[in-house]
Design an enzyme around this catalytic site. Structure first.
Site, PDB file in Angstrom:
ATOM      1  CD  GLU A 127      -2.998   1.157   2.238  1.00  0.00           C
ATOM      2  OE1 GLU A 127      -2.657   0.678   3.322  1.00  0.00           O
ATOM      3  OE2 GLU A 127      -4.083   1.709   2.046  1.00  0.00           O
ATOM      4  N   GLY A 260       3.276   1.587  10.841  1.00  0.00           N
ATOM      5  CA  GLY A 260       3.092   0.875  12.105  1.00  0.00           C
ATOM      6  C   GLY A 260       2.732  -0.578  11.837  1.00  0.00           C
ATOM      7  CB  ALA A 261       0.439  -2.656  11.600  1.00  0.00           C
ATOM      8  CG  MET A 262       0.068  -3.506   4.795  1.00  0.00           C
ATOM      9  SD  MET A 262      -0.844  -2.003   4.313  1.00  0.00           S
ATOM     10  CE  MET A 262      -2.155  -2.693   3.336  1.00  0.00           C
ATOM     11  CG  ASN A 264      -0.493  -7.121   3.961  1.00  0.00           C
ATOM     12  OD1 ASN A 264      -0.536  -6.246   3.129  1.00  0.00           O
ATOM     13  ND2 ASN A 264       0.494  -7.237   4.842  1.00  0.00           N
ATOM     14  CG  HIS A 296      -5.870   0.818  12.771  1.00  0.00           C
ATOM     15  ND1 HIS A 296      -6.176   2.155  12.827  1.00  0.00           N
ATOM     16  CD2 HIS A 296      -5.463   0.594  11.497  1.00  0.00           C
ATOM     17  CE1 HIS A 296      -5.978   2.714  11.638  1.00  0.00           C
ATOM     18  NE2 HIS A 296      -5.535   1.770  10.808  1.00  0.00           N
ATOM     19  CD  GLU A 297      -3.061  -2.309  10.760  1.00  0.00           C
ATOM     20  OE1 GLU A 297      -3.482  -2.492   9.607  1.00  0.00           O
ATOM     21  OE2 GLU A 297      -2.641  -1.201  11.179  1.00  0.00           O
ATOM     22  CG  HIS A 300      -7.648  -1.470   7.948  1.00  0.00           C
ATOM     23  ND1 HIS A 300      -8.351  -0.456   7.354  1.00  0.00           N
ATOM     24  CD2 HIS A 300      -6.541  -0.893   8.473  1.00  0.00           C
ATOM     25  CE1 HIS A 300      -7.684   0.684   7.527  1.00  0.00           C
ATOM     26  NE2 HIS A 300      -6.590   0.442   8.207  1.00  0.00           N
TER      27      HIS A 300
HETATM   28 ZN   LIG Z   1      -4.987   1.638   8.813  1.00  0.00          ZN
END
Ligand SMILES: [Zn+2]
Length: 856
Positions: A127, A260-262, A264, A296-297, A300
């Site tokens: 991303e 911070g994080a993704m 996927n 949060h992830e 998503h």
């Molecule tokens: Zn996010």
């Protein structure tokens, strides 16, 4: 013709991907990879040419099959500006289904995106638009397709992707891992991670196996992340009314990571410090942060993965929702943490950013991938989250949730826009939400709501708020529909009144409260749910301050934050603000206390002349001494978390802002005991303070010790703490060593800009650090090898305090333009101009206040 498509080129909609079958082989040691792809596409009109994204890939051959015929691609023409390749076939592909076959090879990226190396891993980060660095694809969020990935891996290595491992076998002398086909996903959500990984045992939650992975040696730090994911996944399923869609969940700690994080799908990657911790030794702030990032992830997986924005202009649909949802769900999981107070901190940062002329609307025009990258900021995340919270409060939590469920049902496995969301919310709540919502997401900035009151009649006025005292709106004034909630106390007790301000065009409203007798006080943002600042005349403000204990913690917080913003904007003087702060060290909520200490720290650093600093520090020391006396350094057994965090705020004020000698000495002793591993030497919540105080006073042997710890610590938060401590040293012999570390191996790419920011906010090191940035700019750019890292570096320059710095930074950035950081540069320069002018204005005002105080 397909040549020179230009930077803003977007793929045509008459060719759409349906299914990718991709097969990779990675050469970890060589840092190269090769791939073959069978890509099923659907054409709604015949074509000879198909354009896909591909960047820095070497396409070896391509062909297409359709209706039993195979067509060879006779030309494969890359276009650097649009980051595409156009395949021209021998004949025309008919309307309907076709399969493209493509073979290519490429190299690992030197930075932290595309496919790159992080310690013993090869990992992807796509991303917004870096999938095109690894395979040719339709790299825009609207093109959702199913993905079937397989990869050749070395013996002993692990491979993780979005689907569960379906096959792990030897074929033709190589080990081949094949993953299960995914539901429809946009390319930015695809992930692949190969290398030395150890995982926690899988645990089933409602049939979904959850595992947390790390590089070897850190498995003991995975339990908290496992526990958190297990707890919050069902809460999210229940909120959305839709089950988790990706079959399994892997959480992977990556040793060098840009964001911070993704999120996927099914294979979430994290910076180690945002995932791994030991609950017995981690400060609460670290535990909360990890829980918030994990949630949060996971949010998503619905907002973003299941329902995806059509284009990056609606990135906020992903990020604002995940931000808001994380707090909502963590609050359900751990109500005692009171995380909505932490949300207020992020909201405060967004309010500051959004008071700049160079801010942007939440839903901004995005023309290309580079601009999409710039949208990942506090406006999209924190302002967006705050607007959702405000709208939720206005519609009611249940009506809001029902609207979200409707939106999820309608658009699952597909794409949606902001209007789809507002439509669903309007339908479920029966309220006309579109105009209100669009005003907040399509207009830049937010209002200052000015309240005046006489005889039970309240007048509210709105106008756009700017931090810059010189800024004025050009043309017609911006108006918002502001959901104002007033709270006041009259003779019969506290009451609330809801007003929708701005439905007329005057931007003003006059309301008769029908109060019982005179008002004792009135508050213009009850519950602090509104994304606006409130201003009062001096007498109502005085009465409000007198009533502080009657207000909720977030209301006290927003009062402090608003008053400070008004000082910055030259709409209020600093003296009453300092009086307000001076009255708050006994505050019972640690987040409010942190806000107070944060403001005092800013003033100590930038708001006083060197000659006045000792007197300012004495003021802070005296103000916090009684609270420190009461709290001491050691928690009592069974003490509440809140009290531990109050202690951290108070001791920060004393040891780091006031530099009170006894507190500094105590911090250093505790540092020694902690490093010598004496059990219970320091409450974990005090570690940041203790290590910072020790670092400031470090001599060469302590510097060596901090350096050793920064390299050897396994716990990511500890490692990060020691690393940044190196940038806090004040001895002039050590400063050159601390600055030199920045470009060396000890500071990883992911930590580079925060390390530099720490150097630049260190009075003893800032000139040397600023010189290093200018003189070694080519190396600096290599170390911050992506637009996101460069943006953070630009923002770090905002720590330099003086006009001479401002002039030098303006000249430097003009001479060294940075693509993909235009917005960050404009914002940093605007903020610096305001801060420099503010500093010049405040120095005499604060000095007067200190003198008057000494005379009292
Ligand atoms: Zn996010």
């Amino acid at each position: 013709m397909p040549l020179a498509l230009g930077k803003n080129f977007r793929l045509p909609l008459d060719v759409r991907p349906v299914r990718y079958r991709a097969d990779f082989s990675l050469q970890l040691a060589a840092g190269t990879f090769a791939g073959r792809l069978e890509l099923e596409v659907r054409l709604t009109k015949p074509r000879r040419e198909i354009t896909l994204h591909a960047l820095e890939l070497n396409l070896e051959r391509a062909s297409a099959r359709a209706r039993g015929k195979t067509l060879r691609a006779s030309a494969l023409v890359p276009d650097a500006d649009s980051e595409t390749v156009t395949l021209t076939f021998d004949g025309e592909l008919p309307e309907g289904d076709a399969v493209l076959e493509i073979a290519w090879s490429g190299k690992f990226s030197p930075g932290l995106r595309g496919l790159y190396r992080a310690g013993p891993l090869a990992v992807t980060q796509f991303e917004a638009a870096d999938a095109r660095r690894v395979f040719p694809c339709f790299d825009e969020p609207a093109f959702k397709a199913r993905w079937q990935i397989s990869v050749q891996v070395p013996e002993g290595a692990r491979a993780i992707s979005n689907g569960a491992v379906e096959k792990d076998a030897h074929e033709g002398g190589a080990r081949q891992v094949a993953f299960k086909e995914t539901p429809p996903l946009s390319s930015y959500l695809i992930a692949l991670c190969v290398g030395e990984l150890v995982g926690s045992e899988p645990e089933l939650v409602r049939g979904v196996p959850i595992r947390t992975w790390t590089v070897p040696g850190k498995k003991h730090l995975t339990a908290f992340a496992q526990g958190c994911a297990k707890a919050v996944l069902p809460l999210l399923e229940d909120y959305f009314g839709q089950p988790y869609a990706y079959g399994k969940l892997d959480q992977i700690g990556v040793p060098d990571f840009e964001a911070g994080a993704m999120e996927n799908a099914g294979a979430i990657t994290f910076r180690e410090v945002a995932l791994l911790l030991d609950e017995a030794t981690a400060p609460l702030s670290v535990q909360k942060r990890v829980a918030e990032v994990i949630t949060h992830e996971l949010a998503h997986q619905w907002f973003g993965n299941l329902v995806t924005m059509v284009w990056w202009d609606d990135l906020w649909l992903n990020e604002a929702f995940a931000t808001w949802m994380a707090y909502k769900i963590v609050d359900q999981w751990r109500p005692g943490w009171r995380v909505w107070m932490d949300f207020e901190v992020g909201k405060g940062a967004a309010l500051h950013l959004d008071a700049l002329r160079s801010s942007h609307p939440i839903r901004a025009e995005i023309r290309n991938a580079e601009e999409a990258g710039e949208a990942f900021d506090a406006i999209t995340y924190e302002k967006g989250g705050a607007i959702l919270r405000m709208i939720e409060a206005w519609l009611g939590a249940e009506a809001f949730r029902d609207g979200i469920r409707l939106y999820m049902r309608r658009h699952r496995e597909a794409n949606a826009t902001a209007d789809d969301l507002w439509g669903a919310l309007a339908e479920s709540s029966g309220q006309p939400i579109l105009e209100l919502a669009n005003g907040w997401i399509r207009q830049t900035g937010y209002p200052l709501v000015e309240l005046s009151e006489a005889g039970g009649r309240v007048t509210l006025r709105q106008r756009r708020f700017y931090s810059d005292p010189e800024a004025r709106e050009e043309g017609a004034p911006t108006r918002w529909l502001v959901p104002v909630v007033l709270r006041y106390r009259d003779r019969s007790g506290p009451k609330e009144k809801r007003v929708l301000l701005g439905s007329g065009d005057s931007g003003e409203a006059s309301i008769d409260l029908g109060a019982d007798g005179p008002l004792q006080w009135i508050l213009a943002n009850a519950g602090a749910r509104g994304f606006y600042r409130a201003a009062y005349e001096s007498e109502p403000l005085r009465r409000l301050i007198a009533a502080l204990p009657e207000l909720e913690a977030q209301e006290r917080m927003s009062l402090v934050s608003d008053q400070w913003a008004l000082v910055r904007a030259a709409k209020a003087q600093v003296a009453p603000f300092l009086d307000l702060l001076a009255g708050l060290p006994g505050e019972s909520d640690h987040v409010v206390l942190d806000e107070v200490v944060g403001r005092l720290s800013w003033l100590e650093h930038r708001g006083v002349a060197d000659a006045d600093r000792p007197s300012f520090q004495r003021f802070v020391a005296q103000a916090f001494a009684p609270a420190a006396q009461d709290l001491g350094w050691d928690p009592r057994t069974g003490e509440r978390d809140e009290r531990r965090l109050q202690r951290a705020a108070v001791l920060r004020a004393l040891a780091l802002v006031a530099r009170e000698p006894a507190a500094v000495a105590e911090a250093q002793q505790r540092y020694r005991a902690h490093v010598d591993r004496r059990p219970g030497a320091v409450d974990p919540n005090l570690l940041d303070i203790v290590v910072a105080a020790a670092a400031r006073a470090a001599d060469a042997s302590r510097f060596d010790e901090l350096l050793r710890l920064a390299v050897s610590e396994v716990d990511p938060a500890s490692r990060r703490r020691y690393l940044h401590a190196l940038a806090m040293v004040e001895s002039q012999e050590l400063v050159p060593r601390a600055v030199a570390l920045a470009l060396g191996e000890v500071v990883q790419m992911q930590d580079f800009s925060s390390y530099v920011a720490t150097l630049l906010s260190n009075r003893a090191a800032r000139e040397a650090a600023w010189r290093m940035l200018r003189e070694r700019w080519a190396e600096v750019r290599k170390k911050a090898d992506s637009p996101m890292l460069l943006r953070r570096l630009v923002e770090a320059l905002g720590n330099l305090p003086d006009r001479a710095h401002l002039v030098a930074i303006e000249a430097f950035l003009a001479a060294h333009p940075i693509e993909g950081a235009r917005q960050a540069i404009a914002q940093t320069l605007e903020r610096l101009r305001i801060d420099v002018a503010l500093r010049e204005r405040l120095i005499p005002e604060v000095a007067d206040w200190l003198r008057a105080r000494a005379g009292r």
